[in-house]
Design an enzyme around this catalytic site. Sequence first.
Site, mmCIF file in Angstrom:
data_model
loop_
_atom_site.group_PDB
_atom_site.id
_atom_site.type_symbol
_atom_site.label_atom_id
_atom_site.label_comp_id
_atom_site.label_asym_id
_atom_site.label_seq_id
_atom_site.Cartn_x
_atom_site.Cartn_y
_atom_site.Cartn_z
ATOM 1 N N ARG A 178 -4.934 8.666 0.245
ATOM 2 C CA ARG A 178 -3.578 9.156 0.026
ATOM 3 C C ARG A 178 -2.564 8.013 0.108
ATOM 4 O O ARG A 178 -2.664 7.127 0.948
ATOM 5 C CB ARG A 178 -3.248 10.205 1.091
ATOM 6 N N ASN B 13 3.755 6.092 0.552
ATOM 7 C CA ASN B 13 5.026 5.683 -0.054
ATOM 8 C C ASN B 13 4.701 4.871 -1.300
ATOM 9 O O ASN B 13 4.207 3.741 -1.211
ATOM 10 C CB ASN B 13 5.833 4.848 0.956
ATOM 11 N N GLU C 121 -5.074 -5.306 2.226
ATOM 12 C CA GLU C 121 -6.029 -6.295 1.724
ATOM 13 C C GLU C 121 -6.489 -6.011 0.286
ATOM 14 O O GLU C 121 -6.721 -6.935 -0.478
ATOM 15 C CB GLU C 121 -7.292 -6.346 2.616
#
Lengths: 181, 759, 331
Positions: free
Chosen positions: B649, B652, B726
Amino acid sequence: MINPREYIEPGSSWPLGHAVPDQPATHTVKLNINGQDVHLKIEPWVSLLDALREYIGLTGTKKGCDHGQCGACTVLVDGKRINSCLTLAVMKQGCEITTIEGLAKGDELHPMQEAFVEHDAYQCGYCTPGQICSAIGLINEGIANTRDEISELMSGNICRCGAYPHILDAIEQVKGVAGHE
Amino acid sequence: MSLLQKLGVSAENLAPEITGKYIGKPISRVDGRAKVTGNAKYAAEFNIGTGILYGYVISSPIAKGKITAVNARQALSQKGVLNVFTHENVPGLAWFDRSYQDQDAPPGGSPFRPLQSDEILFSQQPIALVIAETFELARYASTLVHFEYEVKEELNVGLELNLYKAKKPKKHRFPVPKPRGDAEKALAGSVVKIEEAYYHGYEHHNPMEMFASTVIYGDDDRLTIYDKTQGVLNSQSYVKSVFGLSEDEARVISPFMGGGFGAGLRPQYQLYMAVLASLELKRSVKVVLTRQQMFSFGHRPATLQKISLGASAEGKLQAVINRCYSETSTFEEYTENVVNWSGQMYQCDNVMLDHKLVPLDLFTPLDMRAPGGVTGMYALEVAIDELAVKAGIDPLEFRLLNYAEKDQNLDKPFSSKELRECYRQGAERFGWNKRNPEAGATLEGNNLVGWGVATGCWEANQMPSRAKAMLSADGKLTVSSATADIGTGTYTVMTQVAAETLGVAMEDVLFKLGDSVLPMSPLQGGSWTMATVGSAVKLVCDQLKAKLFKMAKKVENSPFGNSKEEDVVFADRCISLKEDAQQYLTFTEIMRKSKVNYIEEDTTSLPNMLEQNEYSRFTHSAVFVEVKVDQDLGTVHVSRVVNAVAAGRIINTKTSRSQVLGGIVWGISMALHEDTVMDDNFGRFMNTNLAEYHVPVNADINDIDVIFVEEHDDIVNPLGVKGLGEIGIVGVAAAISNAVYHATGKRVRDLPIQLDKLL
Amino acid sequence: MNKFTYASVSTTDAAIAEMDEHDSPKFIAGGTNLLDLMKVNVENPDHLIDITQIAFNQIEATADGGLRLGALVTNADTAWNEEVEKRYPLLSKAILAGASPQLRNMATNGGNLMQRTRCYYFYDTATPCNKREPGSGCSAIGGYNRILAILGTSEHCIATHPSDMCVALVALGATINITGINGDRTIPITEFHRLPGDRPDLDNTLQAGDIVTSIDLPVQGFEKNYAYLKVRDRASYAFALVSVAAALTLEGNQIKEARLVLGGVAHKPWRSAEAEAALTHQEASVSTFEKAAAIALEGAKGYGDNTFKIELAKRAIVRALKQAAGLEEQA
């Protein structure tokens, strides 16, 4: 203009053992910073960057390398963007200096500041004051028009977080440049 | 088009989109205003003008040997110079190695102890700290301290020169899987095979902000320490154990960090230096490193991987061998996960992996953005490209042919893996189906144009964390945890989660971080902050909801008499009945009527290890790159990147895009620019400045497209997030290398791909 | 950075007088290179003489129809000057290829001439360097030398001159106006910078107390057929591995006059008279350019890491000449 007549004598080595003046005189310097006159009593070896950060407490201007290699220290002097780390404060007597702290009018952000927030044109925020001052300097210059030109003329400001495309988006918005390329 | 159809999974198979009022939205940073006005304060920017002392570190000009004499007389004779700390006058500090072992220290080593010995173990080792009343004076006085040295000649630098010293680490942080099948035999029997070596050199993190610590010496002899760190609790526990201080005596604060990328996972020596001087002088002290000194500690280790791959004529992978050599220091064994990816990414029954360390006279390497991952995936993904070319199969199709449905290293299913969808969406956006199969065959003006693809992968971990939440009667919510925001957006995303969970506006939420008095949280690293701290924030807000609801039920004439929590909605600072929105109580009413000014919860969020251990949990990506290589001059320009990421998910979409974008810029940097160059004679890094240590500038970055592929995962953590710090970088260097090959027909197997390698 | 005293002067006489009163004084204007070097203790003046108030701040026509660039005009103001852009676009292009917008707003034309090398070892006081400490040895020969010189080197030094602007100035045949204790004089720019020989500590031929007052550009500006090509490790804000200033006058397809100068390859901007001769009165074609490139690099010597520059320079020359001759577009 560097006089070539002196160099470190053969045999002298690290650390440096040459003669230096004992107490360099302090100088009184008047700088107009963000519209306010500031009188400083400082030694000539204080950079404009350190004068702002350490002597005046305006820490919005950042030290990223101290050698003119990153642009984090960019401020506007008489409307032109420069690296404050490679500038001696004593040499800016009487100049108008604009730092990141001087851009907003009260609570109202400068359009470039607004655009940086809207476009997420930063991550860690450390290069941001320099980017914004540089971008305003770029607009003052009135030379860069296309996205590629802006990109080239914003290349004196390194962003290690890699926000470059968003920085261009923000500047384009403020300049009112339509579309990409 | 046939290839795209083969890619399988279609959008219909996915669960419905998750959105909320705040979660999943492109929300501007809550700390944005502070950052664009210069009000955000970084470690060196506190208590200016309060008579704070300045420390300047002197670095060793030699790489190995002994300090035989120190003369600080001339420096100390300067008016305004207070002290020069060297190994000769530093007080006795903690004795045992474990006192110096921070949360990211390699297991079992002897961490470097500044100023505690006359031994020089690496070039630019800090050997003195000059304390003066101004920065300029401290810097000047540092040139007046005279050292004499006994230089040791037998210097071990250069990975390849010292390969014969390679040894297995005593304890690997990421144990290398045992061999499966018989890789050597399978390789010998393979129709198509490659055997190549891949290398990259030293890289340094170089965040824009230089390492700094400001230590405020309080009237009560307590220290308030503003430190550049990815974990205030890590800095605090280090200072406590090294200097024998209690928790109350050393508070560490770090509200903003000017970039970390792993460099702040271990306390850097300016922290030690500043605390030492402050305690000795009983004064406030600030120590800031120079840019040159930013090259004096941990770095991405130079790494060599010898990879052999074998496949059948149809392109089925039959053998994978990766023998890896990476450097470490003489005093610690730094390990990272380089080779395990080679056994995990593709379906293969014969795998042999090995990782050895070569101790060199350098500082210990340090986790640097996607440590091991970018290294291992670079080599594997270039090798796979080479094998695909040899097999005469499109490199994307080759990857699909060998798609791993389960993690063979762990023999476990993936908790979720939408990599196929990444390939599909990325390929479509990029236009991969128009790729010319011929290498070196597309010329535009002077530029050879090439397209490359590679896969990215990173762990999706959750760690234990605590969080605290306080809701006041005026409806303001304060949530806190001792985590960090190193530019990742922590302030913003935690605010979103808290506001969404409790049903208040984001403007009414204050998220606090970066202070050692706040509830425990792990280092910000490993892409786990959203999963870890986010889960704690959600949990504590859920508990606050339960508490508030319990109170609401008890107030006089409560509309919720016999209702259960699932019968009500928390929204707009109100609790209302699902069935009848007119039946509601405001948070303020509930607390006023209950005669409390605030309610508070403090909780610990632990990963559900029992469930999580059943699965292999990873984030995936597919990177597509176009390069333009000047056919005469060899300059490489990355003209286009599409990175399709499946990371669970997305909380933002604005800050997430920035993180992946930043990762891609890092990948471009790794592929084309970054390289710390060692002079083997001096054992000294030579390009220790930002003019000669190249990272991309604005003009190096062109069109970058980020796709977030939908992915649902109930296993990884309660939020279903996988982290993004990453994944954006992994695979990019390989995709660029593969594109350069496609453009030129030349295979470069060491990074960075500078123009001289293509002449 | 060591302690120093500071004085600001507004006349050359005052500047020269200040020079006499100190042991190791230096002039400062833009400061972009000097302060950088002072911070790493490579330059250690005891006195700085701020000359920015002296009136060398004009760009004006010379009596013979050329253009005079004041020594204190910034690089940016020079590059964007209308006359310079129109008549000497090669110079504009070269200046804009260097440094960053901020640095170009600070750095002056005089200072650009005085730039010191970017050799790693020159900058690192922990290593021997004949330029910084005569007689201490050259660490770059036998060390890491990817960015260093391949032409005109000596056994004492393989440093390069880092300027872009100077490469164009040499191509344009600029002259340097100097004032000093012994009065005024003018020298061609080719006699300003020098090769290292056995005195690598000397970058140029200025004498003690000399001040550069201005740079004169001759009438001929090569505004039709010119190219400045800079090859570097990133797209901007990086020093040249190799740069080429090429300027031609053409009659049809015949080269009437040619200038060919390399940057990033020697202790000074490297003008190859032989290569220019090989171009003159020839047809503007790739084969002519390739011959000239080979001649320009005759005698080049690689030191290992930088050996690639020999081939790179040849290719860059051919490319730049093609651009100058209009055989292809300039990027």
